[in-house]
Design an enzyme around this catalytic site. Structure first.
Site, PDB file in Angstrom:
ATOM      1  N   ASP A 174       0.873  -1.169   0.000  1.00  0.00           N
ATOM      2  CA  ASP A 174       0.000   0.000   0.000  1.00  0.00           C
ATOM      3  C   ASP A 174       0.911   1.219   0.000  1.00  0.00           C
ATOM      4  O   ASP A 174       1.856   1.281   0.803  1.00  0.00           O
ATOM      5  CB  ASP A 174      -0.884  -0.026   1.277  1.00  0.00           C
ATOM      6  CG  ASP A 174      -2.039   0.968   1.220  1.00  0.00           C
ATOM      7  OD1 ASP A 174      -1.796   2.139   0.867  1.00  0.00           O
ATOM      8  OD2 ASP A 174      -3.168   0.572   1.548  1.00  0.00           O
ATOM      9  N   CYS A 204      -7.694  -2.390  -3.146  1.00  0.00           N
ATOM     10  CA  CYS A 204      -7.336  -0.996  -3.426  1.00  0.00           C
ATOM     11  C   CYS A 204      -8.435  -0.373  -4.289  1.00  0.00           C
ATOM     12  O   CYS A 204      -9.205  -1.096  -4.926  1.00  0.00           O
ATOM     13  CB  CYS A 204      -5.995  -0.943  -4.149  1.00  0.00           C
ATOM     14  SG  CYS A 204      -5.956  -1.968  -5.625  1.00  0.00           S
ATOM     15  N   PRO A 205      -8.516   0.941  -4.333  1.00  0.00           N
ATOM     16  CA  PRO A 205      -9.508   1.569  -5.218  1.00  0.00           C
ATOM     17  C   PRO A 205      -9.020   1.546  -6.665  1.00  0.00           C
ATOM     18  O   PRO A 205      -7.848   1.254  -6.925  1.00  0.00           O
ATOM     19  CB  PRO A 205      -9.567   3.011  -4.700  1.00  0.00           C
ATOM     20  CG  PRO A 205      -8.233   3.249  -4.084  1.00  0.00           C
ATOM     21  CD  PRO A 205      -7.735   1.926  -3.579  1.00  0.00           C
ATOM     22  N   ARG A 233     -12.209  -3.426  -7.657  1.00  0.00           N
ATOM     23  CA  ARG A 233     -12.869  -2.904  -8.855  1.00  0.00           C
ATOM     24  C   ARG A 233     -12.360  -3.692 -10.058  1.00  0.00           C
ATOM     25  O   ARG A 233     -11.176  -4.023 -10.139  1.00  0.00           O
ATOM     26  CB  ARG A 233     -12.569  -1.408  -9.049  1.00  0.00           C
ATOM     27  CG  ARG A 233     -13.353  -0.485  -8.145  1.00  0.00           C
ATOM     28  CD  ARG A 233     -14.846  -0.433  -8.528  1.00  0.00           C
ATOM     29  NE  ARG A 233     -15.614   0.433  -7.628  1.00  0.00           N
ATOM     30  CZ  ARG A 233     -16.297   0.024  -6.552  1.00  0.00           C
ATOM     31  NH1 ARG A 233     -16.297  -1.249  -6.211  1.00  0.00           N
ATOM     32  NH2 ARG A 233     -16.983   0.879  -5.816  1.00  0.00           N
ATOM     33  N   ASP A 257     -15.519 -10.727  -7.767  1.00  0.00           N
ATOM     34  CA  ASP A 257     -16.832 -10.154  -7.459  1.00  0.00           C
ATOM     35  C   ASP A 257     -17.078  -8.933  -8.347  1.00  0.00           C
ATOM     36  O   ASP A 257     -18.178  -8.378  -8.337  1.00  0.00           O
ATOM     37  CB  ASP A 257     -16.903  -9.752  -5.977  1.00  0.00           C
ATOM     38  CG  ASP A 257     -18.304  -9.287  -5.585  1.00  0.00           C
ATOM     39  OD1 ASP A 257     -19.259 -10.051  -5.832  1.00  0.00           O
ATOM     40  OD2 ASP A 257     -18.446  -8.159  -5.074  1.00  0.00           O
ATOM     41  N   GLU A 262     -18.454  -4.865 -16.167  1.00  0.00           N
ATOM     42  CA  GLU A 262     -19.643  -5.317 -15.451  1.00  0.00           C
ATOM     43  C   GLU A 262     -20.855  -4.414 -15.651  1.00  0.00           C
ATOM     44  O   GLU A 262     -21.995  -4.836 -15.438  1.00  0.00           O
ATOM     45  CB  GLU A 262     -19.343  -5.457 -13.950  1.00  0.00           C
ATOM     46  CG  GLU A 262     -19.096  -4.147 -13.224  1.00  0.00           C
ATOM     47  CD  GLU A 262     -18.896  -4.351 -11.719  1.00  0.00           C
ATOM     48  OE1 GLU A 262     -18.016  -5.146 -11.347  1.00  0.00           O
ATOM     49  OE2 GLU A 262     -19.632  -3.727 -10.936  1.00  0.00           O
ATOM     50  N   HIS A 294     -20.882  -8.660  -8.095  1.00  0.00           N
ATOM     51  CA  HIS A 294     -20.753  -7.464  -7.250  1.00  0.00           C
ATOM     52  C   HIS A 294     -21.721  -7.540  -6.058  1.00  0.00           C
ATOM     53  O   HIS A 294     -22.505  -6.620  -5.817  1.00  0.00           O
ATOM     54  CB  HIS A 294     -20.996  -6.189  -8.072  1.00  0.00           C
ATOM     55  CG  HIS A 294     -20.260  -4.997  -7.512  1.00  0.00           C
ATOM     56  ND1 HIS A 294     -19.588  -4.094  -8.309  1.00  0.00           N
ATOM     57  CD2 HIS A 294     -20.085  -4.556  -6.250  1.00  0.00           C
ATOM     58  CE1 HIS A 294     -19.042  -3.154  -7.554  1.00  0.00           C
ATOM     59  NE2 HIS A 294     -19.330  -3.423  -6.295  1.00  0.00           N
TER      60      HIS A 294
HETATM   61  P1  NAI Z   1     -10.105   2.404   1.829  1.00  0.00           P
HETATM   62  O1  NAI Z   1     -10.072   3.742   1.194  1.00  0.00           O
HETATM   63  O2  NAI Z   1     -10.340   2.277   3.292  1.00  0.00           O
HETATM   64  O3  NAI Z   1      -8.732   1.628   1.491  1.00  0.00           O
HETATM   65  C1  NAI Z   1      -8.155   1.603   0.238  1.00  0.00           C
HETATM   66  C2  NAI Z   1      -6.672   1.386   0.454  1.00  0.00           C
HETATM   67  O4  NAI Z   1      -6.071   1.195  -0.827  1.00  0.00           O
HETATM   68  C3  NAI Z   1      -5.970   2.576   1.116  1.00  0.00           C
HETATM   69  O5  NAI Z   1      -5.201   2.133   2.216  1.00  0.00           O
HETATM   70  C4  NAI Z   1      -5.106   3.126   0.014  1.00  0.00           C
HETATM   71  O6  NAI Z   1      -3.895   3.724   0.497  1.00  0.00           O
HETATM   72  C5  NAI Z   1      -4.824   1.868  -0.792  1.00  0.00           C
HETATM   73  N1  NAI Z   1      -4.316   2.142  -2.125  1.00  0.00           N
HETATM   74  C6  NAI Z   1      -4.504   3.228  -2.917  1.00  0.00           C
HETATM   75  N2  NAI Z   1      -3.782   3.123  -4.042  1.00  0.00           N
HETATM   76  C7  NAI Z   1      -3.120   1.953  -3.959  1.00  0.00           C
HETATM   77  C8  NAI Z   1      -2.175   1.299  -4.803  1.00  0.00           C
HETATM   78  N3  NAI Z   1      -1.776   1.856  -5.950  1.00  0.00           N
HETATM   79  N4  NAI Z   1      -1.682   0.111  -4.414  1.00  0.00           N
HETATM   80  C9  NAI Z   1      -2.050  -0.449  -3.225  1.00  0.00           C
HETATM   81  N5  NAI Z   1      -2.935   0.136  -2.385  1.00  0.00           N
HETATM   82  C10 NAI Z   1      -3.448   1.316  -2.753  1.00  0.00           C
HETATM   83  O7  NAI Z   1     -11.185   1.572   0.997  1.00  0.00           O
HETATM   84  P2  NAI Z   1     -11.998   0.294   1.452  1.00  0.00           P
HETATM   85  O8  NAI Z   1     -13.254   0.715   2.119  1.00  0.00           O
HETATM   86  O9  NAI Z   1     -11.098  -0.656   2.140  1.00  0.00           O
HETATM   87  O10 NAI Z   1     -12.412  -0.291   0.024  1.00  0.00           O
HETATM   88  C11 NAI Z   1     -11.433  -0.788  -0.890  1.00  0.00           C
HETATM   89  C12 NAI Z   1     -12.071  -0.940  -2.252  1.00  0.00           C
HETATM   90  O11 NAI Z   1     -13.032  -1.997  -2.210  1.00  0.00           O
HETATM   91  C13 NAI Z   1     -12.898   0.287  -2.704  1.00  0.00           C
HETATM   92  O12 NAI Z   1     -12.092   1.266  -3.307  1.00  0.00           O
HETATM   93  C14 NAI Z   1     -13.851  -0.324  -3.682  1.00  0.00           C
HETATM   94  O13 NAI Z   1     -13.258  -0.277  -4.966  1.00  0.00           O
HETATM   95  C15 NAI Z   1     -13.981  -1.778  -3.241  1.00  0.00           C
HETATM   96  N6  NAI Z   1     -15.314  -2.096  -2.717  1.00  0.00           N
HETATM   97  C16 NAI Z   1     -15.972  -3.156  -3.284  1.00  0.00           C
HETATM   98  C17 NAI Z   1     -17.222  -3.514  -2.837  1.00  0.00           C
HETATM   99  C18 NAI Z   1     -17.940  -4.710  -3.403  1.00  0.00           C
HETATM  100  O14 NAI Z   1     -19.127  -4.896  -3.126  1.00  0.00           O
HETATM  101  N7  NAI Z   1     -17.274  -5.575  -4.171  1.00  0.00           N
HETATM  102  C19 NAI Z   1     -17.908  -2.725  -1.816  1.00  0.00           C
HETATM  103  C20 NAI Z   1     -17.104  -1.660  -1.246  1.00  0.00           C
HETATM  104  C21 NAI Z   1     -15.864  -1.355  -1.716  1.00  0.00           C
END
Ligand code: NAI
Length: 333
Positions: A174, A204-205, A233, A257, A262, A294
């Protein structure tokens, strides 16, 4: 305030109406995705409420603005589908639900790991057909394996805790290591994670940096037979590259997922038609690929939090007081 809800499924109706029991706001529910063609439905609505596969590019935002919309309320944490620069130029406020249930997503990622490892989805079908053979169902002990987590935000850390509970070694990458990370998480360079991990899970996002992070070059660095899980994603993974990796046997198991394209598939019942995404259909032919549409977020707790936070965001926007989880161009509050 009047709000047009797009991509509204029966469960959205139920949970939003429950959160709006006091009827402070008027919601109109549209089953269709928000696109340039459906944006006129929002004419006259001060707010729109949208989900992950709705389109909020420049032309849609412009149409919404001309129709009187000033608030975009995302029912998601991710906002990669919104042109924030254009929203800002137009003076539109974009709000999101920063956390609705990181447990829901982390637990679903673990479900994919367990199902893929022990092939329970194959066993289920076999038993129903009276086939009690174990050939092809061979799994491995999770205990002692190395899990590589890309992205250690809210979801990544919970996934790490659960996998650590199985006795796994936890590596992570990260750019912003999480100060709340447990000491058992070893932050390593991406190359080390790729070459060491038996299971790689993406949390990651989607950003320009993470687009196709898992491509042919990355897969080549991984262990033979690696398991890859993506609940982040779709576009973080290059689908062509993983198909090649599955065909060569480099990738041993794949759990998705989310999927690159999608928007054209997920959340709809397409079972009566023809799915013309050949790449997606190819993925479904592999016995060692498990895809869910998803649904990682889809728990009662998450839907309750999404609805309640969305209502709170709308209240705060309308009243000018209270907490509003605003997404500003490149910065959050
Ligand atoms: P968060 O914002 O708490 O954590 C994301 C982490 O990814 C952060 O620590 C950030 O520093 C890190 N990051 C950013 N760029 C990066 C890179 N280049 N390499 C490695 N790490 C990197 O987000 P959260 O809540 O943990 O969600 C993560 C992702 O899960 C969301 O962005 C979303 O895309 C996905 N998600 C999927 C869902 C689903 O139903 N499948 C539902 C909710 C979120």
């Amino acid at each position: 305030m009047r709000i047009a809800v797009f991509s509204a499924k029966p469960y959205d109706h139920t949970f939003i109406s429950r959160a709006n029991a006091a009827e402070h706001h008027v919601f109109n529910f549209f089953d269709v995705r928000l696109t340039v063609d459906t944006a006129p439905l929002a004419k006259g609505f001060e707010g729109v409420c949208v989900f992950v596969n709705d389109c909020l590019d420049a032309s849609v935002l412009q149409q919404l603005y001309e129709g009187g919309t000033r608030l975009v309320a995302l029912r998601s944490a991710g906002f990669n589908h919104v042109d924030l620069a254009v929203a800002e130029q137009l003076g539109m406020t974009v709000v999101r639900v920063p956390a609705y249930s990181p447990h829901a997503v982390a637990e679903h990622a673990v479900a994919l790991v367990l199902s893929l490892n022990r092939m329970t989805y194959r066993a289920y079908n076999r038993i129903r057909e009276g086939n009690f053979s174990l050939d092809g169902l061979l799994g491995f002990d999770l205990h002692g394996k190395t899990v590589g987590i890309i992205g250690t935000g809210q979801i990544g850390l919970i996934f790490a805790d659960i996998m650590h509970g199985f006795g796994c070694r936890i590596m992570a990458n990260d750019p912003f290591p999480n100060p709340d990370a447990n000491a058992f998480i070893e932050y390593v360079p991406l190359a080390t994670l790729f070459s060491s991990a038996d299971i790689i899970s993406l949390h990651c996002p989607l950003t320009p940096e993470t687009h196709h992070l898992i491509d042919a070059g990355a897969i080549n660095q991984m262990k033979d037979g690696v398991m890859i899980i993506n609940t982040g994603r779709g576009r973080v993974v290059d689908t062509q590259a993983v198909i090649a990796g599955l065909k060569s046997g480099k990738i041993g198991r794949l759990g998705l997922d989310v999927y690159e394209e999608e928007e054209q598939l997920f959340f709809e019942d397409l079972s009566q038609g023809v799915i013309d995404d050949d790449q997606f259909m190819r993925l479904t032919t592999f016995h060692n690929v498990l895809i869910t549409g998803h649904q990682a977020f889809f728990t009662t707790e998450a839907l309750t939090n999404i609805a309640e936070t969305t209502l709170a965001n709308i209240d705060a926007f309308e009243s000018g007081s209270g907490t509003m989880h605003r997404v500003a161009n490149a910065k959050l509050d």
